[in-house]
Design a protein around this motif. Structure first.
Motif, PDB file in Angstrom:
ATOM      1  N   MET A   1       0.561  -1.539   0.116  1.00 57.10           N
ATOM      2  CA  MET A   1      -0.386   0.051   0.238  1.00 57.10           C
ATOM      3  C   MET A   1       1.065   1.020  -0.061  1.00 57.10           C
ATOM      4  N   ALA A   2       2.447   1.558   1.317  1.00 61.27           N
ATOM      5  CA  ALA A   2       2.545   2.220   0.304  1.00 61.27           C
ATOM      6  C   ALA A   2       3.375   2.667  -0.383  1.00 61.27           C
ATOM      7  N   ALA A   3       4.086   1.359  -1.086  1.00 59.56           N
ATOM      8  CA  ALA A   3       4.582   0.959  -2.137  1.00 59.56           C
ATOM      9  C   ALA A   3       3.806   1.818  -3.888  1.00 59.56           C
ATOM     10  N   ILE A   4       2.645   1.323  -3.505  1.00 55.20           N
ATOM     11  CA  ILE A   4       1.543   2.280  -4.395  1.00 55.20           C
ATOM     12  C   ILE A   4       0.978   3.639  -4.289  1.00 55.20           C
ATOM     13  N   THR A   5       1.332   4.437  -3.170  1.00 58.85           N
ATOM     14  CA  THR A   5       0.632   5.577  -2.293  1.00 58.85           C
ATOM     15  C   THR A   5       1.844   6.233  -3.156  1.00 58.85           C
ATOM     16  N   ALA A   6       3.073   5.649  -2.959  1.00 58.43           N
ATOM     17  CA  ALA A   6       4.473   6.343  -3.353  1.00 58.43           C
ATOM     18  C   ALA A   6       4.186   6.772  -4.988  1.00 58.43           C
ATOM     19  N   LEU A   7       4.098   5.571  -5.456  1.00 55.14           N
ATOM     20  CA  LEU A   7       4.123   6.473  -6.625  1.00 55.14           C
ATOM     21  C   LEU A   7       2.790   6.855  -7.828  1.00 55.14           C
ATOM     22  N   THR A   8       1.541   6.799  -6.798  1.00 58.11           N
ATOM     23  CA  THR A   8       1.054   7.195  -7.691  1.00 58.11           C
ATOM     24  C   THR A   8       0.894   8.883  -6.988  1.00 58.11           C
ATOM     25  N   PHE A   9       1.694   9.400  -5.850  1.00 59.09           N
ATOM     26  CA  PHE A   9       2.454  10.601  -5.854  1.00 59.09           C
ATOM     27  C   PHE A   9       3.254  11.695  -6.476  1.00 59.09           C
TER      28      PHE A   9
ATOM     29  N   ALA B   1      -4.353  10.411  -4.426  1.00 61.77           N
ATOM     30  CA  ALA B   1      -2.666   9.790  -3.910  1.00 61.77           C
ATOM     31  C   ALA B   1      -3.000  10.493  -2.157  1.00 61.77           C
ATOM     32  N   THR B   2      -3.127  11.585  -1.989  1.00 60.64           N
ATOM     33  CA  THR B   2      -3.497  12.143  -0.583  1.00 60.64           C
ATOM     34  C   THR B   2      -4.773  11.086  -0.133  1.00 60.64           C
ATOM     35  N   LEU B   3      -5.655  10.447  -0.835  1.00 63.62           N
ATOM     36  CA  LEU B   3      -6.608   9.571   0.113  1.00 63.62           C
ATOM     37  C   LEU B   3      -6.319   8.439   0.302  1.00 63.62           C
ATOM     38  N   LEU B   4      -4.990   7.979  -0.534  1.00 62.66           N
ATOM     39  CA  LEU B   4      -3.427   7.114  -0.184  1.00 62.66           C
ATOM     40  C   LEU B   4      -2.981   7.651   0.599  1.00 62.66           C
ATOM     41  N   LEU B   5      -2.750   8.030   0.815  1.00 62.28           N
ATOM     42  CA  LEU B   5      -1.507   8.190   1.543  1.00 62.28           C
ATOM     43  C   LEU B   5      -2.867   7.807   3.494  1.00 62.28           C
ATOM     44  N   ALA B   6      -3.794   8.584   3.358  1.00 61.54           N
ATOM     45  CA  ALA B   6      -4.519   8.738   5.041  1.00 61.54           C
ATOM     46  C   ALA B   6      -5.063   7.526   5.395  1.00 61.54           C
ATOM     47  N   VAL B   7      -5.065   6.257   4.263  1.00 62.31           N
ATOM     48  CA  VAL B   7      -5.974   5.740   4.731  1.00 62.31           C
ATOM     49  C   VAL B   7      -4.643   4.361   4.173  1.00 62.31           C
TER      50      VAL B   7
END
Length: 342
Positions: A287-295, A310-316
């Motif tokens: 989850m952290a990896a896909i969040t970093a790439l999305t940002f 990306a912000t939503l993914l980071l919060a989740v």
């Protein structure tokens, strides 16, 4: 201090040493989760500013703390319970978690490079040395894991029934190499190591689909491990950005990662039905990896629409890892984690 205090302290130490018998290498998934979250926050600094940097620093400190405690516990385990360590290395699934230690080392070095590279020559040397140690250990762990599959089934060789996404872990470790290898000037070595990951990832992904066709779905307790399939394309996408590859190739990786995220989310009900266990940490790093790439992609041409997701993914992801940490703490306090595997 009364006369019973030394006896009580000795009893606690003895009990703690006894509990390390069940401290499998999979515990380093906690370092991977927190390290991945730290990198995700650091990737978000261009969008979220100093707040993201501050939270990244907190994540880095906590990652290092957990890593240090686990290393001490593992050294104690190797001394007090060598048979348990040998059993993990022979286990048809748990042996793949041996790669989580070098991955943790590489992650911590990568975080250090992002935060402190060029702060001083001495620190550059330390970070380069740590990264090289992690890199070499990761290659050694990958060779060892894959070489086991060349054995017959009765000697720990490949079996469809024991093949799970856990075997993607060495692939993830090799794919991490360019994230720090390029900035520290070891681009050639990092790309060569990435090549190992690029070779193994599609092979293992194909084997996973064939395994499901041959041996049926994953066991319920392994449902969370499906999230691991998100990690390879996400990390490779970040690698391609670091190597200044054509942007369409990075979008391909992001699309594959997003697909596996959607696929993994179908397992949430099954995951929620299970009692909390260390296996739940399999969700954290991917989850952290896909969040970093999305940002990162939200900052590229044509990717501004990804800023909100990306912000939503980071919060989740942050809430997920905090929840996993609290669950682990409760599990340790109640004696539900460091127990013999059923």
């Amino acid at each position: 201090m009364n006369s019973h205090t030394p006896v009580l302290q000795t009893t606690r130490i003895t009990r703690a040493i006894a509990l390390t018998e069940h401290l499998s290498p999979a515990w380093f998934a906690m370092v991977m989760g927190w390290g991945g979250l730290t990198l995700a926050w650091l990737r978000a600094t261009e969008v979220l500013g100093e707040t993201a940097l501050g939270l990244g620093l907190v994540g880095a400190i906590f990652s290092l703390l957990v890593f240090s405690l686990l290393c001490i516990a593992c050294l104690t385990r190797m001394s007090a319970h060598p048979n348990a360590v040998a059993a993990d290395m022979r286990h048809p699934v748990r042996h793949a978690f041996m790669a989580t230690l070098p991955i943790s080392i590489m992650l911590l070095a990568t975080i250090g490079v992002h935060l402190f590279w060029n702060a001083s020559r001495a620190l550059n040397t330390v970070l380069t040395f740590v990264w090289c140690v992690g890199s070499i250990l990761e290659i050694a762990a990958t060779v060892w894991v894959i070489s086991r599959w060349l054995n017959s089934a009765d000697k720990g060789g490949f079996q469809w029934s024991t093949f799970t996404p856990v075997f993607f872990i060495p692939v993830v470790g090799n794919a991490l190499a360019p994230l720090a290898g390029v900035p520290i000037g070891l681009e050639a070595w990092a790309c060569a190591q990435l090549g190992v990951g690029l070779l193994l990832w599609p092979v293992l992904q194909t084997l996973l689909f064939v395994r499901m066709a041959q041996a049926g779905p994953l066991p319920t307790r392994m449902s969370a491990s499906l999230f691991i399939t998100i990690a390879p394309p996400s990390i490779i996408g970040l690698d391609l950005l670091a190597l200044h590859a054509p942007l369409p190739a990075v979008w391909v990786m992001w699309g594959i990662g997003a697909f596996f995220l959607a696929l993994s989310l179908t397992q949430l009900e099954s995951i929620r039905e299970q009692a909390f266990g260390l296996g739940h940490w399999a969700m954290s790093f991917p989850m952290a990896a896909i969040t970093a790439l999305t940002f990162r992609m939200s900052q590229e041409h044509g990717g501004s629409w990804l800023q909100m997701p990306a912000t939503l993914l980071l919060a989740v992801t942050s809430l997920l890892i905090l929840g996993l940490t609290l669950g682990t703490w409760r599990g340790l306090r109640h004696g539900q984690l460091l127990i013999a595997e059923k």
